[in-house]
Design an enzyme around this catalytic site. Structure first.
Site, short mmCIF file in Angstrom:
data_model
loop_
_atom_site.label_atom_id
_atom_site.label_comp_id
_atom_site.label_asym_id
_atom_site.label_seq_id
_atom_site.Cartn_x
_atom_site.Cartn_y
_atom_site.Cartn_z
N GLY A 155 107.28 135.66 64.95
CA GLY A 155 107.38 134.32 64.85
C GLY A 155 106.19 133.68 64.11
O GLY A 155 104.88 134.19 65.00
N CYS A 156 105.83 132.68 63.64
CA CYS A 156 105.02 131.86 64.30
C CYS A 156 104.63 131.36 65.63
O CYS A 156 105.05 131.35 66.64
CB CYS A 156 105.77 130.43 63.28
SG CYS A 156 103.89 129.23 63.58
N PHE A 157 103.08 131.40 65.82
CA PHE A 157 102.75 131.26 66.98
C PHE A 157 102.55 129.90 67.34
O PHE A 157 102.81 129.77 68.67
CB PHE A 157 101.78 131.92 67.29
CG PHE A 157 100.28 131.86 66.54
CD1 PHE A 157 100.05 130.63 66.09
CD2 PHE A 157 99.45 132.90 66.51
CE1 PHE A 157 98.81 130.03 64.66
CE2 PHE A 157 98.20 132.63 65.40
CZ PHE A 157 97.82 131.25 64.90
N TYR A 212 105.90 121.26 59.18
CA TYR A 212 106.50 122.31 59.51
C TYR A 212 107.26 122.32 61.34
O TYR A 212 108.23 122.94 61.48
CB TYR A 212 105.53 123.17 59.88
CG TYR A 212 105.21 124.83 59.91
CD1 TYR A 212 106.23 125.67 59.40
CD2 TYR A 212 105.73 125.11 61.51
CE1 TYR A 212 106.63 127.24 59.53
CE2 TYR A 212 106.07 126.06 62.16
CZ TYR A 212 106.65 128.18 60.95
OH TYR A 212 106.70 128.51 61.89
#
Length: 228
Positions: free
Chosen positions: A51-53, A194
């Protein structure tokens, strides 16, 4: 109308042909011999996509024996990927992290356990709200021992949760470091929406599932927060 129809057909054929070529390139990547990164000052490197680093970087930076985690791109067939190009899904690359760690303190097996413990292992092509091939889950192996560890862990987790596991297991080839503004994103932006709504929830999974692998200073901060 005939011209418009011809243009649509040509566009579809070009797109299908392009996707087929990209798939062939990705299949070729999966069949290549892995590249093993040599030890440097007694430290070694491991590579994961999940997913998002931003999330993955923060997770591994909290693990004992880890000196640093760097955000970047890996697993694709194009040179010099960027955030914008990887987001198209046409480079084959996934957002990944380079984990620099002391193998005398934490093992590759431990890092893989952290990997599965801090994601939804069933989600294909994404994690949480992040969807697309650039967010897919990959464990990169550098030798046969790491490949066997990754496969055994994947099998164990499939039995544990009674479901198929989405993570790919791929030979490591090259890691491309991401742009500077992505590095240490969570530490530099603790109040980013986020970070607060997505990344912190994944970090919380680490604290709950792998408490013995969390750095003491991180655990101390968590205890202080819980007291308040």
């Amino acid at each position: 109308m005939k011209q418009a129809a011809s243009l649509i057909i040509f566009t579809l054929l070009f797109s299908c042909n392009n996707n087929a070529q990209n798939n062939k390139k990705q299949q070729a990547m999966a069949n290549t011999k892995p590249i093993e990164v040599p030890l440097q000052d007694g430290k070694t490197k491991a590579y994961f996509a999940s997913g998002c680093f931003w999330c993955v970087e923060a997770i591994y930076q909290s693990v004992i024996g880890v000196d640093d985690a760097i955000s970047g791109y890996s697993g694709g067939h194009t040179e010099n990927p960027t955030y914008n190009s990887s987001n198209t899904g046409r480079t084959g690359h996934a957002e990944a992290v380079e984990v620099i760690y002391d193998p005398n303190v934490v093992s590759f097996s431990d890092l893989v356990e952290v990997y599965f413990s801090t994601q939804d292992p069933t989600q294909i092509n994404g994690q949480g709200p992040d969807w697309g091939s650039q967010y897919r889950s990959i464990i990169f192996y550098q030798n046969e021992e790491q490949k066997q560890i990754a496969e055994a862990k994947k099998s164990k987790w499939a039995k544990k949760i009674g479901s198929n596991i989405a993570a790919e297991i791929m030979p490591f080839q090259k890691f491309w470091e991401a742009e500077a503004y992505h590095q240490n994103f969570e530490a530099r932006n603790p109040n980013h929406p986020y970070v607060r709504n997505v990344s912190n929830k994944r970090l919380d999974k680490l604290y709950k599932t792998c408490p013995l692998l969390v750095k003491k200073e991180v655990n101390d901060v968590i205890k202080d927060l819980n007291k308040n």
